[in-house]
Motif scaffolding. Structure first.
Motif, PDB file in Angstrom:
ATOM      1  N   GLN A  66       0.567  -0.676  -0.088  1.00 15.30           N
ATOM      2  CA  GLN A  66      -0.023   0.059  -0.312  1.00 15.30           C
ATOM      3  C   GLN A  66       0.729   1.376  -0.304  1.00 15.30           C
ATOM      4  O   GLN A  66       0.755   1.646  -0.445  1.00 15.30           O
ATOM      5  N   GLN A  67       2.157   0.956   0.317  1.00 16.83           N
ATOM      6  CA  GLN A  67       2.743   2.172   0.323  1.00 16.83           C
ATOM      7  C   GLN A  67       4.386   2.324  -0.725  1.00 16.83           C
ATOM      8  O   GLN A  67       4.796   3.059  -0.082  1.00 16.83           O
ATOM      9  N   ASP A  68       4.477   1.153  -1.775  1.00 15.99           N
ATOM     10  CA  ASP A  68       5.017   1.279  -2.479  1.00 15.99           C
ATOM     11  C   ASP A  68       5.559   1.878  -3.515  1.00 15.99           C
ATOM     12  O   ASP A  68       3.925   2.828  -3.780  1.00 15.99           O
ATOM     13  N   CYS A  69       6.210   2.032  -4.975  1.00 20.41           N
ATOM     14  CA  CYS A  69       5.790   3.058  -5.770  1.00 20.41           C
ATOM     15  C   CYS A  69       4.757   2.855  -7.004  1.00 20.41           C
ATOM     16  O   CYS A  69       4.151   1.922  -6.618  1.00 20.41           O
ATOM     17  N   PHE A  70       4.190   3.979  -6.872  1.00 24.79           N
ATOM     18  CA  PHE A  70       3.133   3.866  -7.549  1.00 24.79           C
ATOM     19  C   PHE A  70       1.163   3.205  -7.013  1.00 24.79           C
ATOM     20  O   PHE A  70       0.377   3.668  -7.872  1.00 24.79           O
ATOM     21  N   SER A  71       1.733   3.212  -5.871  1.00 22.09           N
ATOM     22  CA  SER A  71       0.522   3.507  -4.378  1.00 22.09           C
ATOM     23  C   SER A  71      -0.089   4.254  -4.721  1.00 22.09           C
ATOM     24  O   SER A  71       0.141   5.756  -4.560  1.00 22.09           O
ATOM     25  N   GLU A  72      -1.567   4.214  -3.804  1.00 25.95           N
ATOM     26  CA  GLU A  72      -2.101   5.701  -3.568  1.00 25.95           C
ATOM     27  C   GLU A  72      -1.824   6.173  -2.698  1.00 25.95           C
ATOM     28  O   GLU A  72      -1.339   7.646  -2.743  1.00 25.95           O
ATOM     29  N   ALA A  73      -0.994   5.682  -1.595  1.00 22.01           N
ATOM     30  CA  ALA A  73      -0.116   6.345  -0.784  1.00 22.01           C
ATOM     31  C   ALA A  73       0.876   7.511  -0.906  1.00 22.01           C
ATOM     32  O   ALA A  73       1.222   8.278  -1.011  1.00 22.01           O
ATOM     33  N   ALA A  74       1.142   6.517  -2.211  1.00 25.04           N
ATOM     34  CA  ALA A  74       2.349   7.553  -3.238  1.00 25.04           C
ATOM     35  C   ALA A  74       1.580   8.346  -4.060  1.00 25.04           C
ATOM     36  O   ALA A  74       2.393   9.145  -5.158  1.00 25.04           O
ATOM     37  N   ALA A  75       0.417   8.844  -4.189  1.00 25.38           N
ATOM     38  CA  ALA A  75       0.399   9.378  -4.779  1.00 25.38           C
ATOM     39  C   ALA A  75       0.548   8.981  -6.485  1.00 25.38           C
ATOM     40  O   ALA A  75       1.240   9.864  -7.356  1.00 25.38           O
ATOM     41  N   GLY A  76       0.595   7.709  -6.660  1.00 30.36           N
ATOM     42  CA  GLY A  76       1.204   6.945  -8.194  1.00 30.36           C
ATOM     43  C   GLY A  76       2.560   7.716  -8.551  1.00 30.36           C
ATOM     44  O   GLY A  76       3.500   7.194  -9.887  1.00 30.36           O
ATOM     45  N   GLY A  77       2.955   8.073  -7.429  1.00 30.10           N
ATOM     46  CA  GLY A  77       4.571   8.289  -7.922  1.00 30.10           C
ATOM     47  C   GLY A  77       5.504   7.135  -6.887  1.00 30.10           C
ATOM     48  O   GLY A  77       5.365   6.545  -7.098  1.00 30.10           O
ATOM     49  N   LEU A  78       6.929   7.925  -6.607  1.00 31.04           N
ATOM     50  CA  LEU A  78       7.931   6.827  -6.476  1.00 31.04           C
ATOM     51  C   LEU A  78       8.092   6.961  -4.837  1.00 31.04           C
ATOM     52  O   LEU A  78       7.443   8.471  -4.175  1.00 31.04           O
ATOM     53  N   LYS A  79       8.472   6.368  -4.328  1.00 26.04           N
ATOM     54  CA  LYS A  79       7.854   5.707  -2.846  1.00 26.04           C
ATOM     55  C   LYS A  79       9.721   6.847  -1.790  1.00 26.04           C
ATOM     56  O   LYS A  79      10.222   6.984  -3.062  1.00 26.04           O
ATOM     57  N   TYR A  80       9.246   7.193  -0.868  1.00 24.64           N
ATOM     58  CA  TYR A  80      10.575   7.592   0.339  1.00 24.64           C
ATOM     59  C   TYR A  80      11.489   6.797   0.322  1.00 24.64           C
ATOM     60  O   TYR A  80      11.322   5.734   0.002  1.00 24.64           O
ATOM     61  N   PRO A  81      13.367   7.312   0.289  1.00 30.05           N
ATOM     62  CA  PRO A  81      13.680   6.560   0.802  1.00 30.05           C
ATOM     63  C   PRO A  81      13.677   5.727   2.198  1.00 30.05           C
ATOM     64  O   PRO A  81      13.228   6.941   3.262  1.00 30.05           O
ATOM     65  N   GLN A  82      14.346   4.982   1.973  1.00 36.69           N
ATOM     66  CA  GLN A  82      14.363   4.484   3.332  1.00 36.69           C
ATOM     67  C   GLN A  82      15.571   4.038   4.843  1.00 36.69           C
ATOM     68  O   GLN A  82      16.567   4.103   3.555  1.00 36.69           O
ATOM     69  N   TYR A  83      15.932   3.717   5.568  1.00 32.80           N
ATOM     70  CA  TYR A  83      17.080   3.754   6.318  1.00 32.80           C
ATOM     71  C   TYR A  83      16.356   2.507   7.069  1.00 32.80           C
ATOM     72  O   TYR A  83      15.311   2.428   7.777  1.00 32.80           O
ATOM     73  N   THR A  84      17.872   1.881   7.899  1.00 32.80           N
ATOM     74  CA  THR A  84      17.779   0.525   9.042  1.00 32.80           C
ATOM     75  C   THR A  84      19.059   0.926   9.953  1.00 32.80           C
ATOM     76  O   THR A  84      19.883   1.997   9.508  1.00 32.80           O
ATOM     77  N   ARG A  85      19.607   0.187  10.573  1.00 30.66           N
ATOM     78  CA  ARG A  85      20.565   0.354  11.245  1.00 30.66           C
ATOM     79  C   ARG A  85      21.950  -0.518  10.477  1.00 30.66           C
ATOM     80  O   ARG A  85      22.201  -0.819   9.238  1.00 30.66           O
ATOM     81  N   PRO A  86      22.746   0.073  11.094  1.00 36.16           N
ATOM     82  CA  PRO A  86      23.571   1.777  11.801  1.00 36.16           C
ATOM     83  C   PRO A  86      23.035   2.410  11.282  1.00 36.16           C
ATOM     84  O   PRO A  86      22.608   3.171  10.398  1.00 36.16           O
ATOM     85  N   VAL A  87      22.699   3.580  12.286  1.00 39.98           N
ATOM     86  CA  VAL A  87      22.431   5.233  12.353  1.00 39.98           C
ATOM     87  C   VAL A  87      23.204   5.218  11.871  1.00 39.98           C
ATOM     88  O   VAL A  87      23.342   6.512  10.971  1.00 39.98           O
ATOM     89  N   VAL A  88      24.663   5.272  11.593  1.00 37.47           N
ATOM     90  CA  VAL A  88      25.740   6.205  10.823  1.00 37.47           C
ATOM     91  C   VAL A  88      27.124   4.625  10.465  1.00 37.47           C
ATOM     92  O   VAL A  88      27.014   4.437  10.677  1.00 37.47           O
ATOM     93  N   PHE A  89      26.774   4.858   8.661  1.00 33.40           N
ATOM     94  CA  PHE A  89      27.668   4.075   8.789  1.00 33.40           C
ATOM     95  C   PHE A  89      28.703   5.284   7.878  1.00 33.40           C
ATOM     96  O   PHE A  89      27.831   5.554   6.289  1.00 33.40           O
ATOM     97  N   ARG A  90      29.850   5.010   6.709  1.00 34.94           N
ATOM     98  CA  ARG A  90      30.701   4.875   6.856  1.00 34.94           C
ATOM     99  C   ARG A  90      30.305   7.018   6.974  1.00 34.94           C
ATOM    100  O   ARG A  90      30.792   7.312   5.570  1.00 34.94           O
TER     101      ARG A  90
END
Ligand SMILES: C[S@@+](CC[C@H](N)C(=O)[O-])C[C@H]1O[C@@H](n2cnc3c(N)ncnc32)[C@H](O)[C@@H]1O
Length: 237
Positions: free
Chosen positions: A168-192
């Motif tokens: 429901q939140q993927d690219c092209f979904s209604e939640a994305a208003a038919g557009g692309l998805k936001y950037p996502q992050y996971t652990r660690p907080v700082v990487f390189r």
């Protein structure tokens, strides 16, 4: 959702159907799929399914008899009307809207995978397949597009993904208003030296939503200006 794939390469098709989400959806009965070997309907001792093109030219062409026999045998096992699909570079391009439509389709899908140079025109003439393309390039066969169609549709069936919010939140979904998805992050907080944006660690849901919506708009404008223009009613030029 039920599909029937008619192919010269059943092992290739089964290998994908037996992997990951498609396999789990089949085990859960959310999606069922039959695979029919077109070769079984071939002609003569060699079970031929193709022949040279009238008028000359390179490559081989599917003969109509084995294809009609395979389609008729598959459809005789099914109850009621079906939706016939033909992967083809001449078709409607597969997109999220078509995948969603297929996911809701009550009729069984009968998908014929082409191969070789082409098919006898009387196959389209008499069987009226709906042509679906993966894009403006040519693949060696219809197996990958058939599987792409099913994969894109099956993941939209409620309950197939562990969490329905995923698609429901993927690219092209209604939640994305038919557009692309936001950037996502996971652990660690700082990487390189690269840090997860502060807002995502803030716990402020409203701010996180605002940030994601703005990022999604930016990503869409940058990577897919054509989509962004379509959404804002422009011509994308
Ligand atoms: C080698 S292609 C035939 C291409 C054909 N000679 C032409 O110029 O359009 C063999 C089969 O691959 C499938 N195929 C190839 N490209 C495709 C695409 N972009 N989308 C969907 N199916 C495709 C179709 O089923 C097609 O019948």
């Amino acid at each position: 959702m039920h599909a029937e794939i008619i192919t010269l390469f059943p092992d290739m098709v089964r290998a994908v159907l037996d992997t990951s989400i498609l396999s789990r959806a089949r085990e859960a009965g959310q999606f069922t799929c039959g695979v029919t070997d077109l070769r079984e309907f071939g002609l003569g001792n060699y079970r031929r399914v193709d022949d040279v093109p009238y008028g000359g030219g390179p490559g081989m062409v599917f003969r109509p008899e084995p294809v009609y026999a395979a389609v008729e045998a598959v459809e005789a096992r099914l109850d009621g009307p079906v939706r016939r699909l033909l992967p083809s570079p001449q078709g409607r391009v597969l997109d999220h809207a078509l995948a969603a439509e297929l996911a809701r389709e009550a009729r069984p899908l009968v998908i014929l995978c082409g191969h070789y140079e082409g098919m006898d025109e009387r196959i389209m003439q008499g069987l009226a397949f709906e042509e679906v393309s993966l894009g403006d390039f040519v693949l060696t066969g219809g197996e990958l597009p058939a599987l792409a169609m099913l994969d894109a549709a099956v993941r939209l069936i409620p309950g197939v993904l562990g969490d329905d919010r995923s698609h429901q939140q993927d690219c092209f979904s209604e939640a994305a208003a038919g557009g692309l998805k936001y950037p996502q992050y996971t652990r660690p907080v700082v990487f390189r030296g690269m840090t997860v944006p502060e807002v995502l660690r803030s716990g402020h849901h409203a701010e996180i939503e605002r940030w994601r919506a703005e990022q999604a708009r930016q990503v869409t404008r940058t990577k897919r200006p054509d989509l962004a223009a379509r959404k804002s009613g422009g011509n994308g030029a």
